[in-house]
Scaffold this motif. Structure first.
Motif, PDB file in Angstrom:
ATOM      1  N   ARG A 101     -25.645 -30.666  47.574  1.00 17.67           N
ATOM      2  CA  ARG A 101     -26.532 -29.786  48.346  1.00 17.67           C
ATOM      3  C   ARG A 101     -26.143 -28.312  48.184  1.00 17.67           C
ATOM      4  NH1 ARG A 101     -30.360 -31.997  51.063  1.00 17.67           N
ATOM      5  NH2 ARG A 101     -30.636 -30.234  52.446  1.00 17.67           N
ATOM      6  N   LYS A 102     -25.675 -27.974  46.996  1.00 20.80           N
ATOM      7  CA  LYS A 102     -25.300 -26.593  46.713  1.00 20.80           C
ATOM      8  C   LYS A 102     -26.365 -25.862  45.903  1.00 20.80           C
ATOM      9  CE  LYS A 102     -20.382 -27.448  46.955  1.00 20.80           C
ATOM     10  NZ  LYS A 102     -19.145 -27.542  46.226  1.00 20.80           N
ATOM     11  N   LYS A 103     -27.193 -26.590  45.208  1.00 27.32           N
ATOM     12  CA  LYS A 103     -28.199 -25.966  44.357  1.00 27.32           C
ATOM     13  C   LYS A 103     -29.545 -26.619  44.614  1.00 27.32           C
ATOM     14  CE  LYS A 103     -29.352 -23.244  40.958  1.00 27.32           C
ATOM     15  NZ  LYS A 103     -29.660 -21.882  41.210  1.00 27.32           N
ATOM     16  N   LEU A 104     -30.557 -25.789  44.795  1.00 33.84           N
ATOM     17  CA  LEU A 104     -31.915 -26.254  45.050  1.00 33.84           C
ATOM     18  C   LEU A 104     -32.834 -25.649  44.004  1.00 33.84           C
ATOM     19  CD1 LEU A 104     -33.713 -26.575  48.342  1.00 33.84           C
ATOM     20  CD2 LEU A 104     -34.630 -24.910  46.753  1.00 33.84           C
ATOM     21  N   PHE A 118     -37.197 -24.733  36.319  1.00 33.15           N
ATOM     22  CA  PHE A 118     -35.857 -25.333  36.400  1.00 33.15           C
ATOM     23  C   PHE A 118     -34.883 -24.475  35.609  1.00 33.15           C
ATOM     24  CE2 PHE A 118     -32.491 -28.282  35.062  1.00 33.15           C
ATOM     25  CZ  PHE A 118     -32.110 -28.787  36.294  1.00 33.15           C
ATOM     26  N   ASN A 119     -35.369 -23.969  34.506  1.00 34.44           N
ATOM     27  CA  ASN A 119     -34.602 -23.118  33.605  1.00 34.44           C
ATOM     28  C   ASN A 119     -35.376 -21.804  33.503  1.00 34.44           C
ATOM     29  OD1 ASN A 119     -33.914 -21.805  31.132  1.00 34.44           O
ATOM     30  ND2 ASN A 119     -33.059 -23.708  30.356  1.00 34.44           N
ATOM     31  N   ASP A 120     -34.739 -20.675  33.719  1.00 31.32           N
ATOM     32  CA  ASP A 120     -35.439 -19.390  33.684  1.00 31.32           C
ATOM     33  C   ASP A 120     -35.898 -18.987  32.292  1.00 31.32           C
ATOM     34  OD1 ASP A 120     -35.400 -18.884  36.383  1.00 31.32           O
ATOM     35  OD2 ASP A 120     -33.511 -17.784  36.316  1.00 31.32           O
ATOM     36  N   GLU A 121     -35.410 -19.632  31.276  1.00 33.96           N
ATOM     37  CA  GLU A 121     -35.705 -19.215  29.909  1.00 33.96           C
ATOM     38  C   GLU A 121     -36.897 -19.933  29.300  1.00 33.96           C
ATOM     39  OE1 GLU A 121     -32.974 -17.564  27.803  1.00 33.96           O
ATOM     40  OE2 GLU A 121     -31.945 -16.997  29.641  1.00 33.96           O
ATOM     41  N   HIS A 122     -37.066 -21.222  29.603  1.00 31.26           N
ATOM     42  CA  HIS A 122     -38.153 -21.992  28.989  1.00 31.26           C
ATOM     43  C   HIS A 122     -38.397 -23.262  29.792  1.00 31.26           C
ATOM     44  CE1 HIS A 122     -34.976 -24.537  27.302  1.00 31.26           C
ATOM     45  NE2 HIS A 122     -34.373 -23.419  26.975  1.00 31.26           N
ATOM     46  N   TYR A 133     -29.745 -34.656  40.514  1.00 33.41           N
ATOM     47  CA  TYR A 133     -30.707 -33.989  41.389  1.00 33.41           C
ATOM     48  C   TYR A 133     -31.576 -35.008  42.097  1.00 33.41           C
ATOM     49  CZ  TYR A 133     -29.194 -29.737  39.223  1.00 33.41           C
ATOM     50  OH  TYR A 133     -28.424 -28.700  38.798  1.00 33.41           O
ATOM     51  N   ARG A 134     -31.663 -34.837  43.408  1.00 33.92           N
ATOM     52  CA  ARG A 134     -32.436 -35.734  44.251  1.00 33.92           C
ATOM     53  C   ARG A 134     -33.743 -35.044  44.635  1.00 33.92           C
ATOM     54  NH1 ARG A 134     -32.686 -35.699  49.579  1.00 33.92           N
ATOM     55  NH2 ARG A 134     -30.908 -34.339  49.847  1.00 33.92           N
ATOM     56  N   LEU A 135     -34.835 -35.795  44.576  1.00 31.22           N
ATOM     57  CA  LEU A 135     -36.143 -35.281  44.966  1.00 31.22           C
ATOM     58  C   LEU A 135     -36.196 -35.158  46.486  1.00 31.22           C
ATOM     59  CD1 LEU A 135     -39.037 -34.521  44.096  1.00 31.22           C
ATOM     60  CD2 LEU A 135     -39.622 -36.939  44.387  1.00 31.22           C
ATOM     61  N   GLU A 136     -36.454 -33.953  46.967  1.00 30.88           N
ATOM     62  CA  GLU A 136     -36.498 -33.720  48.401  1.00 30.88           C
ATOM     63  C   GLU A 136     -37.918 -33.440  48.898  1.00 30.88           C
ATOM     64  OE1 GLU A 136     -34.614 -30.201  50.743  1.00 30.88           O
ATOM     65  OE2 GLU A 136     -33.149 -31.821  50.652  1.00 30.88           O
ATOM     66  N   ASN A 137     -38.767 -32.952  48.028  1.00 29.95           N
ATOM     67  CA  ASN A 137     -40.132 -32.607  48.412  1.00 29.95           C
ATOM     68  C   ASN A 137     -41.023 -32.768  47.190  1.00 29.95           C
ATOM     69  OD1 ASN A 137     -42.179 -31.693  50.116  1.00 29.95           O
ATOM     70  ND2 ASN A 137     -41.782 -29.544  49.683  1.00 29.95           N
TER      71      ASN A 137
END
Length: 145
Positions: A101-104, A118-122, A133-137
């Motif tokens: 739960r450190k990165k969203l 998810f990635n700022d580049e592509h 990564y767990r799906l929260e919404n």
């Protein structure tokens, strides 16, 4: 320059982006590049990512011209939906949280295959997202009116 003129410039730039994406060889990269250039703010407390009724329209977001990770993802999704090229695709906004739960991440998933924001580049493939990564919404976006 007057505020209305600045808003008109931003709206015109957004229209040009969608037109460019309709004929581009790399439409998702075009969207990422465009939305990475907007003014960033750490968090917009007026918007609840888990409550769509609190979401402003894309035109209100552009008028405010303040983008946090969520509104940036939302605008990427709306941009895709408002192109002719992708108007019939499924576009979902998903929130992923790592196991600590450190990165969203607020991501946009197109046709359950491509992932943006998810990635700022592509963009990346959904199958490449690590399992930590767990799906929260998960909310299906619709074309704004």
């Amino acid at each position: 320059m007057m505020v209305k003129d600045l808003l008109d410039l931003r709206l015109s730039a957004w229209t040009e982006l969608r037109q460019k994406m309709d004929r581009s060889d790399n439409p998702f990269d075009d969207a990422i590049t465009f939305w990475n250039s907007v003014p960033y703010c750490a968090h917009n407390p007026a918007i609840d990512p888990y409550y769509p009724a609190s979401w402003p329209t894309p035109w209100e977001i552009i008028a405010e011209n303040r983008y946090d990770d969520f509104t940036k993802a939302l605008m990427i999704g709306y941009t895709i939906l408002l192109t002719d090229r992708f108007k019939d695709c499924s576009v979902e906004l998903r929130t992923l949280v790592d196991t600590d739960r450190k990165k969203l991440y607020n991501i946009i998933v197109v046709d359950n295959h491509w992932v943006l924001n998810f990635n700022d580049e592509h963009y990346v493939l959904l199958s490449s997202i690590p399992s930590l990564y767990r799906l929260e919404n998960h909310i299906a976006l619709e074309r704004p009116r």
